[in-house]
Design a protein around this motif. Structure first.
Motif, short mmCIF file in Angstrom:
data_model
loop_
_atom_site.label_atom_id
_atom_site.label_comp_id
_atom_site.label_asym_id
_atom_site.label_seq_id
_atom_site.Cartn_x
_atom_site.Cartn_y
_atom_site.Cartn_z
N SER A 16 2.77 -3.49 -3.02
CA SER A 16 2.96 -3.52 -4.47
C SER A 16 4.43 -3.54 -4.82
O SER A 16 5.28 -3.05 -4.07
CB SER A 16 2.32 -2.28 -5.11
N ARG A 81 3.50 -5.14 -13.08
CA ARG A 81 3.03 -4.40 -11.91
C ARG A 81 2.25 -5.39 -11.06
O ARG A 81 1.31 -6.02 -11.53
CB ARG A 81 2.12 -3.25 -12.34
N ASP A 83 0.06 -5.72 -7.59
CA ASP A 83 -0.65 -5.06 -6.50
C ASP A 83 -1.34 -6.09 -5.62
O ASP A 83 -1.51 -7.24 -6.01
CB ASP A 83 -1.70 -4.10 -7.06
#
Length: 123
Positions: A16, A81, A83
């Motif tokens: 991540s 973000r 991931d």
């Protein structure tokens, strides 16, 4: 108007990262549609995600369920973000802004751009 991205780097597949974008010279950050684009070597720039003035988000099919775009209007910062990163996510990532609303994910729709931050995902 300038925008500065940060948070890129090298990570193994499955890892991540969180990218940040801080614009300066904006009078009203909350009035802008903000977006993340990416461009891999030898490929065209593509839209990854956008977040409109009311918080509505859109994602490219290739990143749905793995990436999350968000904004903090008080901190005047845009985030991405990421991931479950895959080698195919390797690219230069750019933040972009427009006051015209998030009606298009074409790069020509956005007036303001950052210099980019590099993301490398190894298998």
């Amino acid at each position: 108007v300038q925008m500065v991205e940060s948070g890129g780097g090298s990570v193994q597949a499955g890892g991540s990262l969180r990218l940040s974008c801080v614009p300066s010279g904006y009078s009203y950050f909350r009035d802008y549609c903000m977006a993340w684009f990416r461009q891999a070597s030898g490929k065209e720039r593509e839209g990854v995600a956008s977040i409109d003035r009311d918080g509505t988000t859109k994602y490219a099919d290739s990143v749905k369920g793995r990436f999350t775009i968000s904004r903090d209007n008080n901190k005047i910062t845009l985030y991405l973000r990421m991931d479950s990163l895959e080698p195919e996510d390797s690219a230069m990532y750019y933040c972009a802004a427009t006051r015209s609303g998030c009606y298009s994910m074409s790069s020509s729709w956005f007036e303001h751009w950052g210099q980019g931050t590099q993301v490398i995902v190894s298998s």
